[in-house]
Design an enzyme around this catalytic site. Sequence first.
Site, PDB file in Angstrom:
ATOM      1  N   TYR A 139      -1.638  -0.967  10.716  1.00  0.00           N
ATOM      2  CA  TYR A 139      -1.636  -1.395   9.164  1.00  0.00           C
ATOM      3  C   TYR A 139      -0.409  -0.620   8.606  1.00  0.00           C
ATOM      4  O   TYR A 139       0.297  -1.377   7.534  1.00  0.00           O
ATOM      5  CB  TYR A 139      -2.969  -0.681   8.665  1.00  0.00           C
ATOM      6  CG  TYR A 139      -3.121  -1.039   7.059  1.00  0.00           C
ATOM      7  CD1 TYR A 139      -3.555  -2.210   6.458  1.00  0.00           C
ATOM      8  CD2 TYR A 139      -2.738   0.035   6.366  1.00  0.00           C
ATOM      9  CE1 TYR A 139      -3.658  -2.358   5.239  1.00  0.00           C
ATOM     10  CE2 TYR A 139      -3.090  -0.142   4.894  1.00  0.00           C
ATOM     11  CZ  TYR A 139      -3.550  -1.251   4.569  1.00  0.00           C
ATOM     12  OH  TYR A 139      -3.743  -1.650   3.125  1.00  0.00           O
TER      13      TYR A 139
ATOM     14  N   SER B 166       1.007  -0.992   0.124  1.00  0.00           N
ATOM     15  CA  SER B 166       0.043   0.076  -0.047  1.00  0.00           C
ATOM     16  C   SER B 166       1.006   1.225   0.084  1.00  0.00           C
ATOM     17  O   SER B 166       2.183   1.014   0.461  1.00  0.00           O
ATOM     18  CB  SER B 166      -0.781   0.059   1.132  1.00  0.00           C
ATOM     19  OG  SER B 166      -1.387   1.427   1.548  1.00  0.00           O
TER      20      SER B 166
ATOM     21  N   LYS C  85       2.466  -2.733   6.477  1.00  0.00           N
ATOM     22  CA  LYS C  85       2.632  -2.708   5.211  1.00  0.00           C
ATOM     23  C   LYS C  85       4.375  -2.169   4.891  1.00  0.00           C
ATOM     24  O   LYS C  85       4.874  -2.708   4.070  1.00  0.00           O
ATOM     25  CB  LYS C  85       1.706  -1.504   4.366  1.00  0.00           C
ATOM     26  CG  LYS C  85       0.356  -2.159   4.405  1.00  0.00           C
ATOM     27  CD  LYS C  85       0.186  -3.444   3.349  1.00  0.00           C
ATOM     28  CE  LYS C  85      -1.129  -3.813   3.051  1.00  0.00           C
ATOM     29  NZ  LYS C  85      -1.176  -5.002   2.549  1.00  0.00           N
TER      30      LYS C  85
HETATM   31  P1  NAP Z   1     -11.008  -6.410   0.987  1.00  0.00           P
HETATM   32  O1  NAP Z   1     -12.018  -5.877  -0.276  1.00  0.00           O
HETATM   33  O2  NAP Z   1     -11.332  -6.001   2.277  1.00  0.00           O
HETATM   34  O3  NAP Z   1     -10.969  -7.736   0.542  1.00  0.00           O
HETATM   35  C1  NAP Z   1     -10.080  -8.618   1.327  1.00  0.00           C
HETATM   36  C2  NAP Z   1      -9.833 -10.036   0.784  1.00  0.00           C
HETATM   37  O4  NAP Z   1      -8.972 -10.562   1.762  1.00  0.00           O
HETATM   38  C3  NAP Z   1     -11.144 -10.638   0.785  1.00  0.00           C
HETATM   39  O5  NAP Z   1     -10.900 -11.534  -0.400  1.00  0.00           O
HETATM   40  C4  NAP Z   1     -11.140 -11.511   2.114  1.00  0.00           C
HETATM   41  O6  NAP Z   1     -11.744 -12.849   1.932  1.00  0.00           O
HETATM   42  C5  NAP Z   1      -9.629 -11.814   2.208  1.00  0.00           C
HETATM   43  N1  NAP Z   1      -9.095 -12.079   3.583  1.00  0.00           N
HETATM   44  C6  NAP Z   1      -9.318 -11.507   4.576  1.00  0.00           C
HETATM   45  N2  NAP Z   1      -8.483 -12.062   5.607  1.00  0.00           N
HETATM   46  C7  NAP Z   1      -8.057 -13.072   5.210  1.00  0.00           C
HETATM   47  C8  NAP Z   1      -7.444 -14.274   5.770  1.00  0.00           C
HETATM   48  N3  NAP Z   1      -7.199 -14.256   7.108  1.00  0.00           N
HETATM   49  N4  NAP Z   1      -7.223 -15.262   5.088  1.00  0.00           N
HETATM   50  C9  NAP Z   1      -7.446 -15.477   3.848  1.00  0.00           C
HETATM   51  N5  NAP Z   1      -8.022 -14.184   3.038  1.00  0.00           N
HETATM   52  C10 NAP Z   1      -8.373 -13.243   3.869  1.00  0.00           C
HETATM   53  O7  NAP Z   1      -9.587  -5.764   0.501  1.00  0.00           O
HETATM   54  P2  NAP Z   1      -8.978  -4.877  -0.803  1.00  0.00           P
HETATM   55  O8  NAP Z   1      -9.209  -3.357  -0.367  1.00  0.00           O
HETATM   56  O9  NAP Z   1      -9.381  -5.491  -2.147  1.00  0.00           O
HETATM   57  O10 NAP Z   1      -7.494  -5.001  -0.592  1.00  0.00           O
HETATM   58  C11 NAP Z   1      -6.624  -6.084  -1.000  1.00  0.00           C
HETATM   59  C12 NAP Z   1      -5.176  -5.862  -0.925  1.00  0.00           C
HETATM   60  O11 NAP Z   1      -4.871  -4.359  -1.328  1.00  0.00           O
HETATM   61  C13 NAP Z   1      -5.012  -5.760   0.758  1.00  0.00           C
HETATM   62  O12 NAP Z   1      -3.303  -6.220   0.750  1.00  0.00           O
HETATM   63  C14 NAP Z   1      -4.875  -4.294   1.066  1.00  0.00           C
HETATM   64  O13 NAP Z   1      -4.053  -3.747   1.954  1.00  0.00           O
HETATM   65  C15 NAP Z   1      -4.385  -3.749  -0.418  1.00  0.00           C
HETATM   66  N6  NAP Z   1      -4.784  -2.192  -0.499  1.00  0.00           N
HETATM   67  C16 NAP Z   1      -5.873  -1.726  -0.556  1.00  0.00           C
HETATM   68  C17 NAP Z   1      -6.210  -0.669  -1.151  1.00  0.00           C
HETATM   69  C18 NAP Z   1      -7.547   0.311  -1.184  1.00  0.00           C
HETATM   70  O14 NAP Z   1      -7.691   1.344  -1.287  1.00  0.00           O
HETATM   71  N7  NAP Z   1      -8.646  -0.807  -1.320  1.00  0.00           N
HETATM   72  C19 NAP Z   1      -4.915   0.472  -1.167  1.00  0.00           C
HETATM   73  C20 NAP Z   1      -3.627  -0.005  -0.777  1.00  0.00           C
HETATM   74  C21 NAP Z   1      -3.680  -1.411  -0.548  1.00  0.00           C
HETATM   75  P3  NAP Z   1     -13.267 -12.974   2.277  1.00  0.00           P
HETATM   76  O15 NAP Z   1     -14.113 -12.314   1.138  1.00  0.00           O
HETATM   77  O16 NAP Z   1     -13.488 -14.687   2.375  1.00  0.00           O
HETATM   78  O17 NAP Z   1     -13.486 -12.258   3.569  1.00  0.00           O
END
Ligand code: NAP
Length: 253
Positions: free
Chosen positions: A158, A145, A162
């Site tokens: 968090y 991130s 990261k």
């Molecule tokens: P999200 O919508 O919250 O989705 C999280 C995903 O991770 C879901 O598929 C969830 O599965 C799975 N998950 C959570 N805990 C888990 C565990 N213990 N074991 C296996 N799977 C698990 O997340 P996102 O926003 O797409 O983010 C994805 C990645 O991008 C993360 O690393 C996040 O830090 C990074 N990121 C996101 C943003 C943003 O703005 N969204 C920005 C920078 C970085 P279930 O559906 O089964 O719960």
Amino acid sequence: MKHSRLKGRVAVVTGASRGIGRAIAIGLAREGASVVVNYVANAAMANQVVNEIRAAGSDAVAVRADVKDLAQHKKLVAATLRRFGRIDILVNNAAITRRQPFLEATAQAWDETLGVNLKGVYFLSQTVARRMAIQRSGKIINISSVHDERAMMHNSVYNISKAGLVMLTKSLALELAENGIQVNCVSPGAILTDETRDRLADPEHRARVLAKIPGGRIGEPQDVVGAVVLLASAESDYITGATLYVDGGMLLR
Ligand code: NAP
């Protein structure tokens, strides 16, 4: 449209039932990879991703495994090998956020967040890399991130997880290079997913976020896919230990 940069490759994407992981799983499959769609709770959504991939002509399977439970890593790898016979690409995408001001932060939130975002990534990578080392090739891609670089208010654990992921990437890249395994990081900026949707629906918060993005828009999960495909393909065989920011220029402000 289907391409073939990853034809014959097998990818495991953690947290691929929703959001960025979902887009990555579909994006890798579009390039010809067979994909293991990992999830922890939402089986129905994971199965939807599998169906979408199959409908587009690639193969996929949904496998439940909690990445913070080290005992489940072997199960995830065994299921992958049973179904596809090898592992070429691991995308460590699953992560959680427990927002807390530092003065109120709890040890429980620390353990949970670091357990998924860092310890889980470290040991799943170890289990997978042992297999990749036998194959003498592999790509590990960690989804970090912009907050590995810039601290987010009231989200210190968090941020720390990261920042640790960037050093994890470099450390593993250094040790695994001799095994033909490249380890890299992709760090997204603000992307619209379930994790961010509610806060971005608040007009004031949205305006504050937009003001930080020279590109002038909030990212979509699809925006992250190109960088991951590059780092999963042979085109990146001489790139390792790198972090690629996919943030519409957010870190420039
Ligand atoms: P999200 O919508 O919250 O989705 C999280 C995903 O991770 C879901 O598929 C969830 O599965 C799975 N998950 C959570 N805990 C888990 C565990 N213990 N074991 C296996 N799977 C698990 O997340 P996102 O926003 O797409 O983010 C994805 C990645 O991008 C993360 O690393 C996040 O830090 C990074 N990121 C996101 C943003 C943003 O703005 N969204 C920005 C920078 C970085 P279930 O559906 O089964 O719960």
